[in-house]
Enzyme design. Structure first.
Site, PDB file in Angstrom:
ATOM      1  N   LYS A  19      60.834   3.677 -59.849  1.00  0.00           N
ATOM      2  CA  LYS A  19      59.998   2.475 -59.923  1.00  0.00           C
ATOM      3  C   LYS A  19      58.587   2.781 -59.439  1.00  0.00           C
ATOM      4  CE  LYS A  19      64.018  -0.492 -59.527  1.00  0.00           C
ATOM      5  NZ  LYS A  19      64.920  -1.286 -58.690  1.00  0.00           N
ATOM      6  N   GLN A  30      65.553  -3.156 -52.571  1.00  0.00           N
ATOM      7  CA  GLN A  30      66.562  -2.459 -53.381  1.00  0.00           C
ATOM      8  C   GLN A  30      67.967  -2.756 -52.845  1.00  0.00           C
ATOM      9  OE1 GLN A  30      65.956  -0.519 -56.235  1.00  0.00           O
ATOM     10  NE2 GLN A  30      68.184  -0.570 -56.407  1.00  0.00           N
ATOM     11  N   ASP A  49      62.063  -9.277 -59.073  1.00  0.00           N
ATOM     12  CA  ASP A  49      63.407  -8.927 -59.541  1.00  0.00           C
ATOM     13  C   ASP A  49      64.083 -10.141 -60.178  1.00  0.00           C
ATOM     14  OD1 ASP A  49      64.357  -6.328 -59.448  1.00  0.00           O
ATOM     15  OD2 ASP A  49      64.871  -6.393 -57.312  1.00  0.00           O
TER      16      ASP A  49
END
Ligand code: NAD
Length: 291
Positions: free
Chosen positions: A52, A96, A119
């Site tokens: 990412k 994460q 997200d």
């Protein structure tokens, strides 16, 4: 049979985002800034986050990586999230998953400002998505929609069977494909571990989205001739011929199913790379909304 090349499509989209960022820079605008919080040393999580950050660098975003060891307390992590919520330089951030067992993932998700939730996991974004309102779409389902759209796969009126009902893949995918939109307008069956005669359900599908986390679960006997097969699974299986000792396979038995499918995504190189581009698209959107 056509392979849906997620790696190539992701690169095309990244090139498009890079052009937009170059334009923003030329006009003296604000460069999008994504932050990622990584807790612990789970190898898969490290590799996802590294990817990412690398993608941010490629498109010209600013990125900040916050790494904490697995012993961090829930309170400390929530403080970091508060700081990121308040930090005006950061347009969007992700934490994460998975997190260590002593940290409540729901609490963490709820602590993220929905305006920075790139997200798309916060219930505000999830609820807005379900009602068809503007929101940050969850990255993996968003990537799959991009694939269907860019490959001009007709979804309207099609029967889609989603396998797996997680909050991040299966459930949002089932909502998005049933919405009055393009891609969308599907008749969706959401299946899971308690579904009776799962094989028969899958066999009725024009479009299959497999997101269960079991290597090669979907075999050729479950797939109708001409079905579109989207494989979300990323599973490590032992492979002594590889230096790493493992290789990645999907939830679909690719070799057995490919000949029957009209379109199919490979693993690796399918849905995975698209998830990262969705995150970049959401961050660009967050940055624009802030202006
Ligand atoms: P999860 O473990 O949260 O959910 C799995 C779902 O599968 C559950 O709803 C469960 O009911 C269902 N399931 C389990 N066993 C089943 C069975 N025998 N029959 C029918 N349903 C069954 O998983 P997740 O987070 O949605 O991830 C699924 C897979 O997708 C994993 O392999 C994960 O690594 C992968 N994944 C990939 C990406 C990507 O970017 N490509 C993103 C997220 C997840």
């Amino acid at each position: 049979m056509k392979i849906i090349d997620g790696k190539q499509l992701a690169q095309t989209i990244k090139n498009e985002i890079k052009e937009e960022v170059d334009q923003i820079r030329a006009e003296g605008g604000n460069i999008p800034h994504l932050a990622a919080v990584l807790v612990g040393d789970n190898p898969a999580s490290r590799s996802y986050v590294r990817n990412k950050v690398r993608s941010c660098e490629f498109v010209g975003f600013e990125s900040t990586l916050i790494q904490k060891d697995a012993g961090i307390s829930e309170e400390e992590l929530l403080e970091i999230i508060d700081e990121l919520n308040e930090n005006e330089d950061i347009d969007g951030f992700i934490v994460q998953l998975p997190l260590p067992d002593h940290i409540d993932e729901t609490k963490v998700t709820l602590a993220i400002d929905p305006k920075k939730d790139v997200d798309g996991f916060h219930p505000v974004n999830f609820g807005r998505m379900a009602q068809g309102l503007d929101c940050f779409l969850p990255a993996t389902p968003y990537g799959i929609l991009q694939m269907l759209e860019r490959y001009k796969i007709d979804t309207s009126g099609k029967h889609c069977v989603v396998i797996g009902r997680s909050n991040i893949v299966g459930t949002p995918m089932s909502i998005l494909l049933s919405r009055k939109a393009n891609p969308g307008n599907c008749t969706v069956t959401l299946t899971h571990s308690r579904t009776k005669d799962l094989g028969a359900e899958i066999l009725r599908a024009d479009i299959i989205v497999a997101a269960i986390g079991i290597p090669n679960f979907v075999g050729s006997d479950m797939v109708k001739e001409g079905a579109v097969v989207i494989d979300v699974g990323i599973n490590r299986v032992e492979d002594e011929t590889r230096k790493s000792g493992y290789r990645l396979v999907g939830d679909v038995d690719f070799d057995a199913v490919a000949d029957k499918a009209s379109y199919i995504t490979p693993v690796p190189g399918g849905v995975g790379p698209m998830t990262v581009t969705s995150l970049l698209m959401n961050t660009l959107k967050a940055s624009r909304l802030k202006q």
